[in-house]
Scaffold this motif. Structure first.
Motif, short mmCIF file in Angstrom:
data_model
loop_
_atom_site.label_atom_id
_atom_site.label_comp_id
_atom_site.label_asym_id
_atom_site.label_seq_id
_atom_site.Cartn_x
_atom_site.Cartn_y
_atom_site.Cartn_z
N LYS A 67 -0.07 0.00 -1.12
CA LYS A 67 0.41 1.16 -1.87
C LYS A 67 1.39 0.74 -2.96
O LYS A 67 1.31 1.22 -4.10
N ALA A 115 -0.46 -0.93 -5.77
CA ALA A 115 -1.19 0.09 -6.53
C ALA A 115 -0.24 0.83 -7.47
O ALA A 115 -0.52 1.00 -8.66
N SER A 116 0.91 1.22 -6.94
CA SER A 116 1.90 1.94 -7.75
C SER A 116 2.41 1.08 -8.89
O SER A 116 2.60 1.55 -10.01
N LEU A 151 -1.25 0.16 -11.34
CA LEU A 151 -2.35 1.02 -11.78
C LEU A 151 -1.89 2.20 -12.63
O LEU A 151 -1.07 3.00 -12.21
#
Lengths: 394, 394
Positions: free
Chosen positions: A104, A107-108, A111
């Protein structure tokens, strides 16, 4: 009126939530989750570890700690990866709330909307749900028995802007496939050549039931383009929520800042207890015991499937991990099969293919049930497939 | 090359990271963090609680658990809020990794780019950093000694689309101010009338050193437009990372799904140990002890500031919490002051005003230091302000 939730979060129940609830269906044998066998949790040793470390440590054990997490435990991880051919400093390691949080956070950090993200087809549903919030453009790269199809990946890297490549090289969730050493080398090179970042998620590495362990993709990374993600969930206990990531210092610095705004840091008392557990126990012997138990369960499942599945079904032959992957005849839909099925649950594969949404696959977990249940569950599965294959009378 | 991080994350060190590193500056008295006094952690009782619960519970203690967290602990929280005038089911409560994760999850669930978000001016830096990733449009509503200026808030609600309102009603971080009961009632009504959601962050509620406790904003909420956020960090231990939120079922359902993709769930062994601690100990007596100790420290700080600050400085007179708020003469910049200061650190207020970035305020923490250090630190602070006020000799 309560305000509307963000359009980044589609309404309704997620696949992951559905998966968790599936595992609770009463009177069914559950092959659907990814649960370890609770008989293998070293309960007494962990009890001792918590008690001893709290007694030994100063009260600062309960104070705010560094965002990266307990340095002694990070030191042990540094030593562990060194034996895998990865040279790193302890400050390149961050302890996270399970591998899920590591995914997570990455991703943060990376992306933005429409950024290119290559994933295996099929892939791990929890990673997809972590990525979805950032609305990436997915490139589904088919899985082969020796790992992701890198010819296709390279074509996509040439034609598209791909920022992240998410892979599970060992005993992949959901297929159980293992990436060959040649592909590991080539993947590291491709990431470097095309300025992409590989997220190498490796929670099943230690759960190999035959053959030789392979070096991680990270061992072939010369440029910092691979991040390792791992976890104690499958080899010690999921409820401890202890995972970790290892990345280039250029990534760790902004990630540490980001982590402060997510949850500040992991539960320190847990990290210290795990460190104490590793000090006082033979972890290799514990892993040996896991392998022995899960090897038997895997064998029971492969035998059960061979005996019970119709001949027009195929299934993977994993040498480790938690899962077997079943391919049904093309006309069958695993989600419909699940609704028919009374005695056994499994994970339909549709949502695990982020682009192609292939319906005729399903994932079976063999670690969370007894060999007796595995035997019976395979019979139930065989019967429900037979039933679905019979032409309707009328 | 490693890919660039998202444009949602500005480069450089965050205020929160800077804050954590400030607290580590050697040979300085630190008023900068928000650390509890480690002498007040009930170390022996927690040791017993971990040991006892691990011994008593089945091995499933170490298995994946529900995303909302241990039901017994949620039951105790339900009972606690009932005494505050809030009726809720245990399934409206989610246990989180500290209050920080509760704020982050709510931000992720609700905020899209440019969504209106009202915050107190000044406000808690950790919340701002959790919100920033979603690029909201901030409305800074000035703080008054009896809480947020609700006349100004109402004007903004009339003129702008405001989705979330973030407040700390008790002993606000950083000002120490406490919202009046009239404003609590009115805030609940405003949220309902304008379809906004109040995030009521209340970690200091139990740390009142004089006067009567006030009901939470949530007690006046008829429509589900208030979410309570709280934490055991300040009243038990921050390193346990145990917070919670209480929300309308319509919010809890998608939030539970979202949580699975963040970190699945909290560290269950910690939740169970806290539950055991609460079973076996007099928590009210523990809180009484915290109040007694912190009341003395607060008094030491208020006395130290009265004796040492120049007359053209003012400071808040909190009756609870962790912080005192100092306003310097308008020409002084607290960030520059911090650079001048050798013997004491504090948090400059600039980043705590998300719009106005007022430079002439600073936050002082009084819980993490001894009364002797508080006395000395106030002297140091007085001296450095005097020094900054002296016209340069030239």
């Amino acid at each position: 009126m309560i305000p509307k939730i963000s359009h980044r979060h589609p309404q309704g129940t997620s696949s992951l939530a559905a998966l968790f609830s599936l595992s609770d269906r009463p009177n069914s044998i559950s092959f659907s989750g990814g649960y370890p066998d609770p008989a293998l949790f070293p309960k007494n040793e962990l009890e001792t570890a918590f008690q001893k470390r709290i007694k030994l440590a100063s009260a600062d054990l309960f104070q705010y700690q560094s965002v990266l997490g307990n340095p002694d435990l990070r030191g042990k991880i540094m030593y562990y990866v060194k034996r895998l051919g990865v040279t790193a400093e302890t400050d390149q390691i961050m302890l996270t709330q399970g591998g899920q949080e590591a995914i997570k956070l990455l991703a943060s950090l990376f992306l933005d909307k429409h950024d290119g993200l290559a994933v295996e087809g099929p892939t791990y549903i929890g990673a997809v749900e972590a990525f979805n919030e950032y609305q990436p453009t997915y490139y589904e790269i088919p899985m082969q028995p020796d790992g992701m199809d890198l010819d296709l990946l390279e074509k996509q890297l040439q034609q598209q802007q791909i920022k992240l490549i998410y892979v599970i090289p060992n005993f992949q969730n959901p297929t159980g496939y293992c990436m060959s050493i040649e592909k590991r080398k080539r993947l590291a090179k491709l990431a470097s050549a095309y300025d992409a970042l590989v997220i190498e998620d490796d929670p099943y590495r230690e759960l190999r039931y035959q053959g030789q362990s392979l070096p991680p993709v990270k061992a072939f990374d010369q440029t910092g383009n691979v991040v390792m993600v791992n976890s104690f969930s499958k080899i010690l206990s999921p409820a401890l929520r202890c995972g970790w990531l290892l990345a280039d210092p250029k990534i760790i610095a902004p990630l540490a800042t980001l982590r402060l705004s997510f949850d500040c840091q992991s539960s320190n008392v847990v990290l210290e207890a795990i460190d104490q557990y590793l000090n006082d126990n033979d972890f290799a012997a514990h892993i040996h015991q896991l392998r022995k138990t899960y090897r038997t369960k895997l064998q029971a499942m492969l035998t059960g499937l061979a005996e019970n599945l119709p001949k027009n079904c195929t299934f993977s032959q994993p040498t480790g991990g938690f899962f077997v992957w079943v391919t049904l005849p093309a006309e069958l839909d695993a989600q419909k099969l699940l609704k028919l099925s009374k005695g056994v649950t499994f994970l339909p594969g549709k949502d695990l293919f982020v682009v192609s949404h292939q319906a005729n696959h399903l994932r079976l977990n063999f670690t969370g049930t007894t060999t007796q249940q595995i035997k019976q569950g395979c019979q139930e599965l065989g019967q429900v497939i037979q039933q679905a294959l019979q032409p309707a009378i009328g």
